[in-house]
Structure formats: structure tokens, C-alpha cells
Enzyme design. Structure first.
Site, PDB file in Angstrom:
ATOM      1  N   HIS A  97      49.789  10.987 -35.635  1.00 39.31           N
ATOM      2  CA  HIS A  97      50.229  11.727 -34.449  1.00 39.31           C
ATOM      3  C   HIS A  97      51.747  11.792 -34.392  1.00 39.31           C
ATOM      4  O   HIS A  97      52.446  11.019 -35.055  1.00 39.31           O
ATOM      5  CB  HIS A  97      49.704  11.064 -33.169  1.00 39.31           C
ATOM      6  CG  HIS A  97      48.270  11.413 -32.880  1.00 39.31           C
ATOM      7  ND1 HIS A  97      47.221  10.794 -33.520  1.00 39.31           N
ATOM      8  CD2 HIS A  97      47.721  12.332 -32.043  1.00 39.31           C
ATOM      9  CE1 HIS A  97      46.084  11.311 -33.081  1.00 39.31           C
ATOM     10  NE2 HIS A  97      46.350  12.245 -32.191  1.00 39.31           N
ATOM     11  N   LYS A 102      53.745   9.728 -29.010  1.00 43.91           N
ATOM     12  CA  LYS A 102      52.464   9.192 -28.491  1.00 43.91           C
ATOM     13  C   LYS A 102      52.606   7.690 -28.234  1.00 43.91           C
ATOM     14  O   LYS A 102      53.062   6.950 -29.105  1.00 43.91           O
ATOM     15  CB  LYS A 102      51.348   9.469 -29.505  1.00 43.91           C
ATOM     16  CG  LYS A 102      49.979   9.081 -28.997  1.00 43.91           C
ATOM     17  CD  LYS A 102      48.891   9.623 -29.919  1.00 43.91           C
ATOM     18  CE  LYS A 102      47.499   9.172 -29.491  1.00 43.91           C
ATOM     19  NZ  LYS A 102      47.154   9.620 -28.144  1.00 43.91           N
TER      20      LYS A 102
END
Ligand code: NAD
Length: 246
Positions: A133, A137
Site C-alpha cells: 500500500h 496507510k
């Protein structure tokens, strides 16, 4: 024509939903509401289905209001644990007149990845998950990775598979990654990514990899529109879009 109202309309997801609804031939964007506008805007505009991409702190009140006013809801806002889902079930009642679809992931590719992983799990000795990701995040592993790992573990248990082969006796640096229900999960945070996941299976003489990349919020929109079309004929609570894909 389905009259759609969007809650959280000025947010990142809300804006994308407003655009997708406005472009859909069978829908009309009847109301676009953010935090400083009254919910009555929805009823005054004759909305049939409300899409909520707001915040975990406000979504329950929004849902209560919508259900109370006979509006169908499609909810993408995060933070729905079992207690919250039970509460929504109570709000809808035993003989619900409206439908509510609450989905942690509206990405059709991501949902199919999970379904395929669950299907493959019982046929392979080894299974591991690698999720990558964007570096902003804050939680790891991703909710999608956790859910995938749980599906794989459940499928393996149902098929009575033995533990995965792994001779690792020392792992001082945590190089084998995290574990969810006995399935190893590796989380990478890297610039240049949005949300990607690979599920790697291995068996005697073969490897099998399922890979999914989400590159843009646009990837969620077909799933949101699918739910908007389906919810008027699905009274009560529906969790996830899995059943809508068939
Ligand atoms: P965001 O912060 O950009 O947008 C949230 C919006 O909600 C803001 O514009 C805010 O002003 C508005 N808002 C706050 N209170 C409100 C209220 N009472 N009534 C109406 N609007 C209100 O966030 P985002 O990135 O758009 O994400 C929204 C939610 O969707 C988050 O919970 C996120 O985790 C979730 N999400 C879910 C999926 C999925 O597939 N289910 C995908 C992406 C994001």
C-alpha cells in the site's frame, strides 16, 4: 431512474460517487450532502437510495435517519464491527421495508480476488499473502489482507489440511511476516503504490499466484453502482457485495 443521494459528497470517495452516478444512464444525482447540510435535503429531493462515504463517527446516525425515513442505503464508510452490524439489523427490524448494503470493499476485482483465493486454498500446501500500500496507510496488514487470510484459513480447516510446510526455527527480524489465523501476511509500504495484493499458493511442482492492483478510486465505482441498483430489491441487511456478483 434511481434517484441517488450522496452523503460525504465533498470527500474523496463521495466526489467520485457523485461523478459516477451523474454519468450512469439509469441514475440521477438528486442530492449531494456533506457535513454542513441537513439530511432533510435527501427527502426533499425525492431520493430513493443514499450512498454514505463519510466517517465512522457519523455513519450510524446517518443510517438511523435514512432507515427511519424509508430510504435504502449503500454504505462504504469503514468501522463496521459485529456490534455495529447487529445494531443496523435492529434498526431495520424483523420485517424490513428498506435495504442496506454495507461493504468493506466495493472493488469488484478485490472481492473476486478474495473469492478465488478461498476457492484455491484447499488445493495447495502453502499459501501466503503479500500486500503493498501507499506509505500514508496507518494500519497493517490491510483489512483486505486480514479478510483474505481468514478465508484461506477457514477453507484449509474445512478441507482438514495439515499445517503449511515451514522449517523456520529462527526469525529474529520478523522476516517471515505477520500471521493471521496461521496464514503469513507480509505488508509492504511503498511510494508509487495505491493498494495491491498478491496471494501466492504453492504445491508439489507448481505455483499459483492471484494478483490484484487498485490504481485509483475509480476501481470502487462499478461496485458502488451495482449495489445502488440492487439495494431496492434487497430488503434488510446485506454485508459485502459478494452475493451481487453472481
Ligand atoms: P474523506 O475524509 O475524504 O471524506 C469524508 C467526507 O464526509 C468529508 O467530506 C466530510 O466532510 C464528510 N462528512 C463528515 N460528516 C458528515 C455528515 N455528518 N454528513 C455528511 N457528510 C459528512 O474520506 P474518504 O477517503 O472519502 O473515505 C470515506 C470513508 O470511506 C472512510 O471511512 C473510508 O475508510 C471508506 N472507504 C471505503 C471504501 C470501500 O470500498 N468500502 C473504499 C475507500 C474508502
Amino acid at each position: 431512474m434511481i434517484n441517488v443521494g450522496v452523503l460525504g459528497a465533498r470527500g474523496r470517495m463521495g466526489q467520485a460517487v457523485c461523478e459516477a452516478v451523474a454519468e450512469a444512464d439509469d441514475m440521477k444525482l438528486a442530492a449531494a450532502v456533506d457535513h454542513d447540510e441537513p439530511l432533510e435535503t435527501l427527502t426533499e429531493a425525492g431520493v430513493d437510495v443514499v450512498v454514505d462515504f463519510t466517517l465512522p463517527g457519523v455513519v450510524m446516525d446517518n443510517l438511523a435517519w435514512c432507515i427511519d425515513h424509508g430510504l435504502h442505503t449503500v454504505v462504504g464508510t469503514s468501522g463496521f464491527d459485529q456490534a455495529r452490524l447487529d445494531r443496523v439489523g435492529e434498526m431495520l427490524g424483523d420485517d424490513p421495508e428498506v435495504g442496506s448494503i454495507i461493504a468493506p470493499n466495493f472493488g469488484i476485482g478485490a472481492v473476486l480476488m478474495m473469492q478465488f483465493a478461498a476457492k484455491a486454498a484447499k488445493h495447495f500446501a502453502s499459501a501466503e499473502i503479500i500486500e503493498t500500500h501507499h506509505p500514508r496507510k496507518v494500519d497493517a496488514p490491510s483489512g483486505t489482507a486480514v479478510h483474505t487470510a481468514r478465508l484461506i484459513a477457514a477453507a484449509r480447516a474445512e478441507a482438514d489440511l495439515p499445517e503449511m510446510p515451514d522449517a523456520t526455527a529462527e526469525d529474529a527480524t520478523g522476516a517471515r511476516g505477520g500471521e493471521v489465523d496461521g496464514v503469513h501476511v507480509h505488508a509492504i509500504r511503498s511510494a508509487g503504490y495505491v493498494a495491491s495484493q498478491e496471494v501466492r499458493f504453492g504445491g508439489p511442482g507448481e505455483r499459483f499466484t492471484i494478483s490484484h492492483d487498485s490504481l485509483d478510486r475509480a476501481s470502487f465505482m462499478p461496485g458502488v453502482l451495482l449495489a445502488v441498483r440492487a439495494v431496492p430489491s434487497l430488503p434488510g441487511l446485506t454485508i459485502g457485495i459478494d452475493d451481487l456478483l453472481d
